[in-house]
Design a protein around this motif. Sequence first.
Motif, mmCIF file in Angstrom:
data_model
loop_
_atom_site.group_PDB
_atom_site.id
_atom_site.type_symbol
_atom_site.label_atom_id
_atom_site.label_comp_id
_atom_site.label_asym_id
_atom_site.label_seq_id
_atom_site.Cartn_x
_atom_site.Cartn_y
_atom_site.Cartn_z
ATOM 1 N N ASN A 181 -4.557 8.377 13.111
ATOM 2 C CA ASN A 181 -4.964 9.525 12.305
ATOM 3 C C ASN A 181 -5.545 10.610 13.218
ATOM 4 O O ASN A 181 -6.186 10.312 14.224
ATOM 5 N N ARG A 182 -5.327 11.876 12.822
ATOM 6 C CA ARG A 182 -5.928 12.961 13.605
ATOM 7 C C ARG A 182 -6.129 14.186 12.726
ATOM 8 O O ARG A 182 -5.220 14.597 12.010
ATOM 9 N N LEU A 183 -7.327 14.746 12.799
ATOM 10 C CA LEU A 183 -7.628 15.992 12.112
ATOM 11 C C LEU A 183 -7.280 17.167 13.023
ATOM 12 O O LEU A 183 -7.700 17.208 14.184
ATOM 13 N N TYR A 241 0.835 -1.193 0.000
ATOM 14 C CA TYR A 241 0.000 0.000 0.000
ATOM 15 C C TYR A 241 0.875 1.251 0.000
ATOM 16 O O TYR A 241 2.046 1.211 0.400
ATOM 17 N N PHE A 242 0.309 2.345 -0.430
ATOM 18 C CA PHE A 242 1.015 3.622 -0.437
ATOM 19 C C PHE A 242 1.564 3.946 0.951
ATOM 20 O O PHE A 242 2.680 4.454 1.102
ATOM 21 N N LEU A 243 0.773 3.643 1.974
ATOM 22 C CA LEU A 243 1.155 3.983 3.351
ATOM 23 C C LEU A 243 1.609 2.768 4.154
ATOM 24 O O LEU A 243 1.585 2.804 5.386
ATOM 25 N N SER A 244 2.061 1.713 3.485
ATOM 26 C CA SER A 244 2.568 0.553 4.216
ATOM 27 C C SER A 244 3.739 0.929 5.107
ATOM 28 O O SER A 244 3.888 0.384 6.214
ATOM 29 N N ALA A 245 4.602 1.814 4.642
ATOM 30 C CA ALA A 245 5.782 2.214 5.407
ATOM 31 C C ALA A 245 5.918 3.734 5.453
ATOM 32 O O ALA A 245 7.011 4.259 5.609
ATOM 33 N N ARG A 246 4.785 4.431 5.307
ATOM 34 C CA ARG A 246 4.788 5.890 5.250
ATOM 35 C C ARG A 246 3.688 6.483 6.120
ATOM 36 O O ARG A 246 2.711 5.822 6.453
ATOM 37 N N GLU A 247 3.871 7.779 6.452
ATOM 38 C CA GLU A 247 2.820 8.592 7.035
ATOM 39 C C GLU A 247 2.588 9.767 6.092
ATOM 40 O O GLU A 247 3.356 9.977 5.149
ATOM 41 N N ALA A 248 1.524 10.552 6.335
ATOM 42 C CA ALA A 248 1.219 11.656 5.439
ATOM 43 C C ALA A 248 0.487 12.766 6.187
ATOM 44 O O ALA A 248 -0.160 12.537 7.216
ATOM 45 N N GLY A 249 0.606 13.959 5.644
ATOM 46 C CA GLY A 249 -0.210 15.091 6.059
ATOM 47 C C GLY A 249 -0.984 15.579 4.854
ATOM 48 O O GLY A 249 -0.451 15.638 3.746
ATOM 49 N N PHE A 256 -13.234 12.292 7.526
ATOM 50 C CA PHE A 256 -12.865 13.534 8.200
ATOM 51 C C PHE A 256 -13.291 14.709 7.317
ATOM 52 O O PHE A 256 -13.012 14.705 6.104
ATOM 53 N N ALA A 257 -13.936 15.707 7.896
ATOM 54 C CA ALA A 257 -14.351 16.905 7.165
ATOM 55 C C ALA A 257 -13.287 17.977 7.319
ATOM 56 O O ALA A 257 -12.954 18.372 8.443
ATOM 57 N N LEU A 258 -12.750 18.440 6.188
ATOM 58 C CA LEU A 258 -11.687 19.441 6.210
ATOM 59 C C LEU A 258 -12.183 20.746 5.593
ATOM 60 O O LEU A 258 -12.579 20.778 4.417
ATOM 61 N N ASP A 259 -12.178 21.807 6.368
ATOM 62 C CA ASP A 259 -12.418 23.146 5.852
ATOM 63 C C ASP A 259 -11.089 23.723 5.375
ATOM 64 O O ASP A 259 -10.030 23.112 5.540
ATOM 65 N N ASN A 260 -11.153 24.913 4.817
ATOM 66 C CA ASN A 260 -9.947 25.574 4.341
ATOM 67 C C ASN A 260 -8.942 25.725 5.475
ATOM 68 O O ASN A 260 -9.279 26.177 6.558
ATOM 69 N N ARG A 261 -7.704 25.294 5.230
ATOM 70 C CA ARG A 261 -6.577 25.381 6.153
ATOM 71 C C ARG A 261 -6.676 24.437 7.342
ATOM 72 O O ARG A 261 -5.998 24.622 8.349
ATOM 73 N N ASP A 262 -7.477 23.401 7.225
ATOM 74 C CA ASP A 262 -7.393 22.283 8.156
ATOM 75 C C ASP A 262 -6.359 21.294 7.616
ATOM 76 O O ASP A 262 -6.136 21.205 6.406
ATOM 77 N N VAL A 263 -5.727 20.544 8.520
ATOM 78 C CA VAL A 263 -4.699 19.573 8.130
ATOM 79 C C VAL A 263 -5.004 18.235 8.802
ATOM 80 O O VAL A 263 -5.256 18.175 10.004
ATOM 81 N N LEU A 264 -4.965 17.168 8.020
ATOM 82 C CA LEU A 264 -5.211 15.827 8.532
ATOM 83 C C LEU A 264 -3.901 15.056 8.573
ATOM 84 O O LEU A 264 -3.201 14.942 7.559
ATOM 85 N N TYR A 265 -3.576 14.512 9.746
ATOM 86 C CA TYR A 265 -2.444 13.590 9.854
ATOM 87 C C TYR A 265 -2.947 12.182 9.580
ATOM 88 O O TYR A 265 -3.931 11.729 10.180
ATOM 89 N N VAL A 266 -2.245 11.465 8.683
ATOM 90 C CA VAL A 266 -2.614 10.101 8.320
ATOM 91 C C VAL A 266 -1.455 9.187 8.707
ATOM 92 O O VAL A 266 -0.344 9.306 8.174
ATOM 93 N N GLY A 267 -1.716 8.284 9.627
ATOM 94 C CA GLY A 267 -0.667 7.418 10.133
ATOM 95 C C GLY A 267 -0.343 6.261 9.200
ATOM 96 O O GLY A 267 -1.077 5.949 8.258
#
Length: 276
Positions: free
Chosen positions: A137-139, A69-77, A94-105
């Motif tokens: 994960n955390r928004l 998977y893309f995130l098998s060995a990665r994290e992302a923002g 997760f609902a993201l408005d303008n300038r919200d950032v989601l951390y994806v583990g």
Amino acid sequence: MRTIYGAAPGDIPSFDTARLRAEFLVEGLFRNGELNFVYTHIDRMILGGGCPTEKPLSFGDGSELGTEYFLSAREAGIANLGGSGRVTIDGETFALDNRDVLYVGRGGKKITLESDDASRPALFYINSVPAGADIPNRLVKRQESKPLDLGEERRANKRTLRMYIHPEVTPSCLLLMGITDLAPGNIWNTMPPHLHERRMEAYLYFDMADEDRVVHLMGRPAETRHLMVGNCDAVLSPAWSIHMGAGTGPYAFVWGMTGENQAYNDFQPVPLATLK
């Protein structure tokens, strides 16, 4: 996904403008209805841009990375720089408005991007780096970020830096991510320039008028170069390079970093008088 290999500092004196832009400038990440990625060999960061309109956009396959998977060995923002939208990770939305950032583990299998209104699409900007830990994960909403007021009006570099993915806000393995806004009438970012030998950085400039440009300065302190950067273009900044810029009009930028540590103050200032 396309690949950028970067260069060593000793290569830069021989680069013309086209070669410099090819190795360090990322253009065209955001196209309506598309999802685009750039893999850089500078600390193996991946930059991505998704602009979903009528249909959702999804990714998750890791075949181009040599993983399941893309995130098998990665994290992302994932930062939303446009209209409101949604990001779904393995069924969790997760609902993201303008300038919200989601951390994806690490470990996510399918990531889906959607806009709430196709006429005002979300602009999902993605930074992904290798990770060695499983973190939930955390928004992070804009109001939950940590603001730092920096600079001086009289030096035209007054700005507010907001930390999103940072140990003081939300944990990650190696990724740092935030957004900086300049105060009205100010033009300089990241002043004074500096080096951080233990981390690379990527800048994504946005909220710019089409006719404006940021003059992004890079290179070794004794032999600087510049890139002319437009709206929603990104610049890769290796650990050996300074980085600072001045805009011809209002702008903001997303900064993403990875490397040996997450110590934001682990950097070496470069006195302006030494630049050449």
